[in-house]
Enzyme design. Structure first.
Site, PDB file in Angstrom:
ATOM      1  CE  LYS A  56      -3.905   1.568   2.968  1.00  0.00           C
ATOM      2  NZ  LYS A  56      -4.627   1.236   4.229  1.00  0.00           N
ATOM      3  CB  SER A  63      -8.048   2.999   3.401  1.00  0.00           C
ATOM      4  OG  SER A  63      -7.155   2.332   4.270  1.00  0.00           O
ATOM      5  CB  SER A 121      -8.075  -0.005   6.143  1.00  0.00           C
ATOM      6  OG  SER A 121      -8.817   1.177   6.233  1.00  0.00           O
TER       7      SER A 121
END
Lengths: 476, 494
Positions: free
Chosen positions: B76, B151, B175
């Site tokens: 990420k 996310s 997330s």
């Protein structure tokens, strides 16, 4: 009707650790700007603080020295505000639960000793430095100081005039240096003071206070407080009200000016620092720090007076710093016969000469044992005190020991009564009128004869013997 | 081959049937072919990927292979890496290059992994749909009109579409688990303190935790084993974490094929009106299957669950409001042009750099912490957080593990909730309490509702990731949901 002043002090004191509070960067003063920084103290993304335990131990030691309560669990909080020299946009501090609570410092006042309460001591990190002077349209930032550990020492509003405030600060300053928890060098910003000042009619509740900031010498602090007290009284007596605000002391203009009012005051939005778990210390650790605590200045001063019979002045001078007291005690150990003579020579003669040379006791060219050697020669009448001062001058210069200098310069005191008698007779012979006068009852002429004999002996005649023999020969 | 698990690729690499370079190339080809559609990656440097793969092959030729030798793993955009930009999908960090690797990145490198690139995410991890990204929204490979969750939506989308066999995400309120659920993959959020947070751009420090997003349960175990462990530079990372630690222990925890003797708690607060019926039915069916595998299903209650979202939306923004203060235009990141003065520089740099959701959370957090409101919001939220933690402690006196749906709904359409932040916040209604309590949680695929994946969430007591992996691997071995892959990206029921 009279006015009473109320003063509370906040002292920010740099804890003397090798590395910063939350990272491994050096705390050395005066390095190239931004050379002592890392991603942590620059506030780079994702970087986390790790607490320097040396700073914790030194804070605890300070707390123990003022007889305070040590919180076995304390907490760190974030104090939020924006400023370019505050890289994270918050300062890690202790707000809700500081490491030290309560405690006191006794200060000397004209009316005797007075106890000033210490509310709390908490740990926090310093910010960097912004530089605007001499720069057009830009500011420069040096983050070497960012993250340096500080203790904030907050007093109760217990002081009633500027002199008490200064006395408190001096006691605290001495204590902190004594504990070796801070260099406390005010010029380097290692000991900074903010003062909360208000005035009231005696017996009435506290008046509205103002906070005086940016005072970096005892002299300025006194000036700023005195100025502020008069200003506040004038405001009230003119029918006005004191506004709660921060005021900045301008030491050039000798006046203070408003920095920000209560309405403009920051809301720091304190909340617990989630990057640091609560700080836990065990009673055992606290006890170990306590066991290692040195004798404090007050205790030392008292012991020096009682054990060695020193005057309060000498005892005070020699307990100013740990190094001085240690030096003095090693001098006494080497010259145990007369601790008062030791104190006198160290406090008045040696320290005076060191001060002139701009030197600290630790870089004294004359060691304690070497000074003791000089004192031994005074004690056994080899030299007079007056000659000894010259010998000490020579020792300061060459570093040689007293005996060698006395030998080389032929300064050995004349104690041979025959030799002294010969000098006295020569002096009497040269001054028949004075001999006549003395014998006729002018006792005061004794001083004249002593002076003449000492001069003739180049100061080397033993003054006691000179006195004794003069009396004998003049009265013959 | 593209939809292989990490373990399968590892077996082939170990057997010499393929090379790290070959594996890397195959995924780079897929990224080149599909990333325009999905927008799962926001940064990719093929040459650098191949260089790492070559280095890995070389290492393997001379030494014994390391645990993740030659295995491609995407990360990420929240993980700081020395190589390439780290932008947290925010304009305020546009072109920011970190001069350091996050601790977990170092760990992955030490384990021999090949880092594939940076995946898309909600800006500063604030969002549940990967629509707040400064680099545009990411899409769900099961239906590209829908969001992948968030996310860590880029990581989930990339793994689901086999643009990478595995990825790292972070989980502050769900997330990792929620996008894993919405994309039909497995995601694990470890116990708070098991994985170092150093070098992970902070959102909410007391909640953030990094974890794997993979095709299988065992793959998640392999990666968690590699990234776990004490870091002396993170005071919240635990020394000598209890429970399993060695790779072998992590892998052994995944060997379960049944659930005999396992007591599974079914909290009534997680099967409520208002959730998608099809999701509920799917998860109920999964629990039935668990019973068939030998588990005992126990109805339990976590009474303070209903406060979790409210508590989270006080605590997380409060911490974030301080964590994001460092983006001030002074030292790095975006600075506005020609500032008039300091205040102008601050306000314009931050106004231009942050997106609206990030601004909303900074404002919310600053408000909750402000003088006069602190007690009513932040302090109260912390008190309720303690009650939520106690709910779990009490529940685990009765049961070994808790099973719930991961998300109340399947993937929704792009733009569907962007104008309604409160509805968006409810996307994490089932995942948030786990973060507030610091517990380990895992989401794995358990079926489909209207052709979109549904996730089953497992919650275990702190440090009992082995319990989590045991239940999840038993369920996985008895079902074939893991093998389902999106047809539009070359997959299909296999």
């Amino acid at each position: 009707m009279s006015w009473e002043t109320v003063i509370g002090l906040e002292v920010h004191c740099q804890i003397n650790t090798k590395t910063k509070a939350f990272c491994g960067c050096s705390t050395e003063f005066g390095a190239e700007p931004n050379s002592q920084t890392c991603p942590v103290c620059l506030g780079m993304p994702g970087q986390l603080p790790v607490l320097n335990t040396v700073a914790v131990d030194k804070s605890i030691l300070t707390g123990l020295a003022i007889d305070a309560k040590i919180n076995l669990e304390s907490k760190f909080d974030r104090k939020n505000y924006f400023y370019p020299d505050l890289p994270k946009g918050y300062q890690i501090s202790q707000f809700a639960v500081p490491i030290v609570e309560g405690g006191y410092i006794d200060i000397p006042t004209k009316a005797g000793e007075k106890r000033i309460g210490v509310t709390r001591i908490h740990m926090e990190e310093d910010a960097g430095k912004s530089m605007h002077e001499g720069l057009e349209g830009v500011s420069h930032i040096d983050l070497n100081r960012s993250g340096v550990p500080l203790m904030e020492i907050v007093s109760e509003p217990d002081m009633r005039n500027a002199d008490e405030a200064i006395a408190y600060l001096k006691q605290l300053h001495q204590l902190i240096r004594f504990l070796e928890v801070s260099g406390a060098d005010m010029e380097k910003g290692q000991f900074r003071c903010d003062a909360n000042v208000s005035v009231r009619r005696p017996g009435e509740p506290f008046g509205t206070r103002t906070e005086l900031k940016n005072m970096n010498s005892f002299r300025f602090i006194k000036q700023a407080i005195d100025y502020e007290v008069l200003r506040q009284i004038e405001v009230i007596e003119d029918g006005g009200e004191v506004v709660q605000e921060s005021r900045l002391w301008d030491s050039v203009k000798n006046e203070s000016r408003s920095m920000r009012s209560k309405e403009e005051a920051h809301d720091y939005r304190y909340f617990p620092e989630p990057d640091l778990p609560p700080l836990r210390v065990s009673q055992k650790e606290v006890d170990a720090i306590k066991a290692g605590m040195p004798e404090l200045p007050g205790q030392l001063r008292q012991r020096f007076e009682v054990e060695f019979g020193l005057s309060p002045y000498d005892a005070d001078v020699l307990s100013q710093t740990r190094k001085l007291s240690v030096w003095y005690e090693s001098l006494v150990a080497a010259h145990p016969a007369d601790p008062k003579r030791c104190a006198n020579w160290m406090a008045n003669e040696l320290l005076g000469r060191l001060k002139e040379a701009g030197k600290d006791i630790t870089d004294s060219p004359v060691s304690a044992s070497s000074l003791a050697g000089l004192l031994d020669r005074i004690a056994d009448d080899t030299i007079s005190g007056k000659i000894a001062k010259d010998v000490l001058d020579a020792m300061m210069e060459s570093g040689a020991d007293a005996d060698r200098i006395i030998e080389e310069k032929g300064l050995k005191q004349v104690t041979d009564s025959g030799a002294i008698d010969a000098i006295i007779q020569a002096v009497m012979h040269a001054n028949p009128a004075q001999v006549e006068g003395y014998r006729g009852g002018k006792d005061k002429l004794m001083g004249f004869f002593v002076g003449q004999v000492m001069k003739a002996s180049k100061g080397q005649a033993n003054p006691g013997m000179v006195n004794q023999r003069l009396k004998a020969l003049l009265n013959e | 081959m593209p939809f292989s698990s990490l373990s399968e690729i590892k077996t082939r690499l170990d057997a010499g049937e393929t090379s790290a370079v070959e594996v890397a190339k195959s995924y780079l080809d897929r990224i080149a072919a599909h990333n325009n559609t999905l927008n799962a990656f926001v940064h990719i440097d093929p040459e650098h990927v191949l260089a790492q793969a070559e280095a890995s092959d070389k290492y393997r030729s001379k030494h014994e292979a390391r645990p993740l030798e030659g295995l491609p793993i995407a990360v990420k955009d929240i993980f700081c890496t020395q190589d390439g930009p780290t932008q947290c999908c925010s304009n305020i960090l546009k072109d920011f290059h970190a001069p350091y690797d996050a601790h977990v990145i170092t760990k992955l490198k030490e384990a021999g992994a090949v880092l594939v690139g940076k995946t898309n995410m909600d800006e500063f991890a604030m969002g549940s749909s990967t629509e707040t990204s400064a680099f545009g929204p990411c899409r769900n490979p099961w239906n590209t009109d829908t969001i992948p969750g968030g996310s860590s939506g880029g990581s989930a989308s990339a793994v689901a579409a086999a643009l990478t066999p595995a990825a790292l995400g972070t989980d502050t309120g769900g997330s990792i688990r929620q996008p894993a659920s919405l994309c039909g993959i497995t995601g694990l959020k470890p116990t708070y303190g098991r994985v170092s947070r150093r070098g992970i751009i902070a959102f909410a420090s007391s909640l953030d935790q990094a974890g794997p997003m993979t095709r299988t349960v065992k793959d998640s175990a392999m990666i968690t084993a590699a990234i776990s462990g004490h870091d002396s530079a993170d005071a919240t990372s635990v020394t000598d974490a209890p429970g399993i630690s060695s790779l072998n222990e992590w892998l052994a925890a995944c060997d379960k094929t049944d659930m005999k003797g396992l007591k599974i708690g079914r909290p009534k607060e997680y099967f409520v009106d208002g959730m998608d019926d099809a999701v509920r039915t799917t998860v109920e069916a999964a629990l039935k299957q668990c019973e068939e595998l030998g588990a005992e299903i126990v109805d339990i209650s976590l009474p303070h669950t209903k406060y979790a979202v409210a508590v989270y939306y006080v605590i997380a923004p409060s911490e974030a409001s301080a964590n994001l203060s460092r983006y001030d235009g002074v030292r790095f990141g975006h600075r506005c042009d020609n500032p008039e003065d300091l205040l102008d520089m601050y306000t314009r740099s931050r106004d231009e750099g942050f997106g609206s959701e990030v601004k909303r959370r900074i404002l919310t957090g600053a408000f909750a912490l402000s003088s006069g409101y602190y007690d009513a919001y932040y302090l109260k939220a912390q008190q309720v957080r303690t009650l939520i933690q106690q709910d779990f402690i009490k529940a685990f006196e009765q049961v070994d593990i808790i099973a719930t749906p991961t998300s109340p709904v399947t993937a929704f359409k792009l733009g569907e909730k962007t104008d309604d932040p409160l509805t968006m916040y409810l996307s994490d209604i089932f995942t948030i309490a786990v973060n507030l309590a610091g517990l380990p949680g895992l989401s794995q695929p358990c079926g489909f509702a209207d052709n979109m994946p549904v996730g089953l969430q497992w919650i275990a007591p702190a440090w009992q990731e082995d319990t989590l992996l045991g239940a999840a691997s038993a369920y996985e071995s008895a079902t074939d949901w893991t093998a389902k892959t999106p047809e539009a990206f070359g997959g299909g029921a296999t």
